[in-house]
Design a protein around this motif. Structure first.
Motif, PDB file in Angstrom:
ATOM      1  N   LEU A   1       0.830  -1.205   0.000  1.00 18.30           N
ATOM      2  CA  LEU A   1       0.000   0.000   0.000  1.00 18.30           C
ATOM      3  C   LEU A   1       0.860   1.250   0.000  1.00 18.30           C
ATOM      4  CD1 LEU A   1      -2.812   1.526   0.592  1.00 18.30           C
ATOM      5  CD2 LEU A   1      -2.018   1.472   2.946  1.00 18.30           C
ATOM      6  N   TYR A   2       1.846   1.315   0.894  1.00 11.37           N
ATOM      7  CA  TYR A   2       2.687   2.502   1.006  1.00 11.37           C
ATOM      8  C   TYR A   2       3.553   2.709  -0.239  1.00 11.37           C
ATOM      9  CZ  TYR A   2       1.207   2.480   5.879  1.00 11.37           C
ATOM     10  OH  TYR A   2       0.465   2.493   7.022  1.00 11.37           O
ATOM     11  N   GLN A   3       4.048   1.616  -0.805  1.00 11.54           N
ATOM     12  CA  GLN A   3       4.865   1.748  -2.014  1.00 11.54           C
ATOM     13  C   GLN A   3       4.012   2.259  -3.173  1.00 11.54           C
ATOM     14  OE1 GLN A   3       8.423   1.157  -2.254  1.00 11.54           O
ATOM     15  NE2 GLN A   3       7.869   2.504  -3.951  1.00 11.54           N
ATOM     16  N   ALA A   4       2.826   1.697  -3.324  1.00 14.99           N
ATOM     17  CA  ALA A   4       1.937   2.128  -4.410  1.00 14.99           C
ATOM     18  C   ALA A   4       1.518   3.585  -4.222  1.00 14.99           C
ATOM     19  CB  ALA A   4       0.707   1.220  -4.470  1.00 14.99           C
ATOM     20  N   TYR A   5       1.225   3.968  -2.988  1.00 10.60           N
ATOM     21  CA  TYR A   5       0.824   5.350  -2.711  1.00 10.60           C
ATOM     22  C   TYR A   5       1.986   6.295  -3.032  1.00 10.60           C
ATOM     23  CZ  TYR A   5      -1.348   9.306  -0.370  1.00 10.60           C
ATOM     24  OH  TYR A   5      -1.902  10.546  -0.096  1.00 10.60           O
ATOM     25  N   ALA A   6       3.170   5.952  -2.615  1.00 11.41           N
ATOM     26  CA  ALA A   6       4.353   6.784  -2.881  1.00 11.41           C
ATOM     27  C   ALA A   6       4.596   6.901  -4.388  1.00 11.41           C
ATOM     28  CB  ALA A   6       5.579   6.204  -2.183  1.00 11.41           C
ATOM     29  N   ASP A   7       4.481   5.800  -5.102  1.00 12.72           N
ATOM     30  CA  ASP A   7       4.667   5.823  -6.555  1.00 12.72           C
ATOM     31  C   ASP A   7       3.625   6.729  -7.218  1.00 12.72           C
ATOM     32  OD1 ASP A   7       6.776   4.036  -6.263  1.00 12.72           O
ATOM     33  OD2 ASP A   7       5.604   2.286  -6.920  1.00 12.72           O
ATOM     34  N   GLN A   8       2.374   6.575  -6.811  1.00 11.06           N
ATOM     35  CA  GLN A   8       1.285   7.340  -7.396  1.00 11.06           C
ATOM     36  C   GLN A   8       1.453   8.849  -7.180  1.00 11.06           C
ATOM     37  OE1 GLN A   8      -2.582   6.365  -5.813  1.00 11.06           O
ATOM     38  NE2 GLN A   8      -3.633   7.881  -7.055  1.00 11.06           N
ATOM     39  N   HIS A   9       1.965   9.222  -6.004  1.00 12.94           N
ATOM     40  CA  HIS A   9       2.067  10.640  -5.645  1.00 12.94           C
ATOM     41  C   HIS A   9       3.497  11.184  -5.740  1.00 12.94           C
ATOM     42  CE1 HIS A   9      -2.127  10.787  -4.477  1.00 12.94           C
ATOM     43  NE2 HIS A   9      -1.951   9.622  -3.870  1.00 12.94           N
ATOM     44  N   HIS A  10       4.389  10.400  -6.304  1.00  9.75           N
ATOM     45  CA  HIS A  10       5.783  10.814  -6.512  1.00  9.75           C
ATOM     46  C   HIS A  10       6.441  11.250  -5.196  1.00  9.75           C
ATOM     47  CE1 HIS A  10       4.777  10.530 -10.704  1.00  9.75           C
ATOM     48  NE2 HIS A  10       3.780  11.348 -10.498  1.00  9.75           N
ATOM     49  N   LEU A  11       6.302  10.388  -4.181  1.00  9.86           N
ATOM     50  CA  LEU A  11       6.887  10.647  -2.865  1.00  9.86           C
ATOM     51  C   LEU A  11       8.120   9.782  -2.661  1.00  9.86           C
ATOM     52  CD1 LEU A  11       3.560  10.655  -0.826  1.00  9.86           C
ATOM     53  CD2 LEU A  11       4.917  12.651  -1.469  1.00  9.86           C
ATOM     54  N   LEU A  12       9.016  10.247  -1.826  1.00 11.59           N
ATOM     55  CA  LEU A  12      10.217   9.496  -1.478  1.00 11.59           C
ATOM     56  C   LEU A  12       9.856   8.364  -0.523  1.00 11.59           C
ATOM     57  CD1 LEU A  12      12.573  12.530  -0.825  1.00 11.59           C
ATOM     58  CD2 LEU A  12      12.525  11.071  -2.860  1.00 11.59           C
ATOM     59  N   THR A  13      10.627   7.297  -0.559  1.00 10.72           N
ATOM     60  CA  THR A  13      10.417   6.186   0.374  1.00 10.72           C
ATOM     61  C   THR A  13      11.708   5.906   1.128  1.00 10.72           C
ATOM     62  OG1 THR A  13      10.968   4.499  -1.271  1.00 10.72           O
ATOM     63  CG2 THR A  13       8.652   5.135  -1.091  1.00 10.72           C
ATOM     64  N   SER A  14      11.542   5.444   2.361  1.00 11.32           N
ATOM     65  CA  SER A  14      12.703   5.106   3.179  1.00 11.32           C
ATOM     66  C   SER A  14      12.490   3.736   3.809  1.00 11.32           C
ATOM     67  CB  SER A  14      12.948   6.170   4.256  1.00 11.32           C
ATOM     68  OG  SER A  14      11.909   6.160   5.209  1.00 11.32           O
ATOM     69  N   ALA A  15      13.542   3.259   4.470  1.00 12.81           N
ATOM     70  CA  ALA A  15      13.506   1.971   5.164  1.00 12.81           C
ATOM     71  C   ALA A  15      14.135   2.146   6.534  1.00 12.81           C
ATOM     72  CB  ALA A  15      14.277   0.916   4.368  1.00 12.81           C
ATOM     73  N   GLY A  16      13.531   1.554   7.537  1.00 13.78           N
ATOM     74  CA  GLY A  16      14.063   1.664   8.889  1.00 13.78           C
ATOM     75  C   GLY A  16      14.195   0.305   9.534  1.00 13.78           C
ATOM     76  N   SER A  17      15.345   0.057  10.121  1.00 13.83           N
ATOM     77  CA  SER A  17      15.595  -1.253  10.711  1.00 13.83           C
ATOM     78  C   SER A  17      15.108  -1.351  12.150  1.00 13.83           C
ATOM     79  CB  SER A  17      17.087  -1.563  10.670  1.00 13.83           C
ATOM     80  OG  SER A  17      17.786  -0.683  11.525  1.00 13.83           O
ATOM     81  N   ASP A  18      14.781  -0.224  12.762  1.00 14.10           N
ATOM     82  CA  ASP A  18      14.344  -0.181  14.157  1.00 14.10           C
ATOM     83  C   ASP A  18      15.425  -0.749  15.079  1.00 14.10           C
ATOM     84  OD1 ASP A  18      12.408   0.686  15.978  1.00 14.10           O
ATOM     85  OD2 ASP A  18      11.529  -1.307  16.153  1.00 14.10           O
ATOM     86  N   SER A  19      16.667  -0.530  14.728  1.00 13.91           N
ATOM     87  CA  SER A  19      17.798  -1.015  15.503  1.00 13.91           C
ATOM     88  C   SER A  19      18.263   0.081  16.459  1.00 13.91           C
ATOM     89  CB  SER A  19      18.942  -1.398  14.557  1.00 13.91           C
ATOM     90  OG  SER A  19      20.070  -1.783  15.290  1.00 13.91           O
ATOM     91  N   HIS A  20      17.812  -0.007  17.700  1.00 15.50           N
ATOM     92  CA  HIS A  20      18.111   1.038  18.679  1.00 15.50           C
ATOM     93  C   HIS A  20      19.109   0.611  19.754  1.00 15.50           C
ATOM     94  CE1 HIS A  20      15.034   3.785  17.167  1.00 15.50           C
ATOM     95  NE2 HIS A  20      14.265   2.722  17.021  1.00 15.50           N
ATOM     96  N   THR A  21      19.439  -0.663  19.779  1.00 13.18           N
ATOM     97  CA  THR A  21      20.372  -1.162  20.789  1.00 13.18           C
ATOM     98  C   THR A  21      21.352  -2.141  20.147  1.00 13.18           C
ATOM     99  OG1 THR A  21      18.921  -3.014  21.386  1.00 13.18           O
ATOM    100  CG2 THR A  21      18.623  -0.964  22.632  1.00 13.18           C
TER     101      THR A  21
END
Length: 93
Positions: free
Chosen positions: A47-67
């Motif tokens: 959903l988020y990838q398709a929405y970003a593609d449709q609206h020409h938005l940047l995408t990121s990735a987060g590993s949630d590695s805090h420790t």
């Protein structure tokens, strides 16, 4: 640059869908959001990838590695190529 972190996290946080992303973007000029996040389901990622593609938005990735005992997830840099290139980083294929 304004990116929304983990828009599908839940856990007491707002979980964005297309309608709530539309409403947010009507009020706040965002550049993109985190598509790849450990707690996002495969349906949310799609959903988020398709929405970003449709609206020409940047995408990121987060590993949630805090420790140190939670190592980072090795996401493909190509998944975030436009963001990385905007930051001046070259991504090889």
């Amino acid at each position: 640059m304004c990116l929304i972190a983990h828009p599908g996290r839940g856990d007491g946080y707002l979980c964005f869908d297309s309608a709530s992303l539309d409403a947010l973007r009507a009020e706040v000029p965002i550049d993109g959001f985190e598509v790849h996040y450990p707690k996002h389901s495969s349906e949310q990622i799609a959903l988020y990838q398709a929405y970003a593609d449709q609206h020409h938005l940047l995408t990121s990735a987060g590993s949630d590695s805090h420790t140190p005992d939670k190592p980072p997830i090795k996401y493909r840099a190509a998944w975030c190529r436009p963001l990385l290139e905007r930051l001046g980083l070259q991504v090889q294929m």
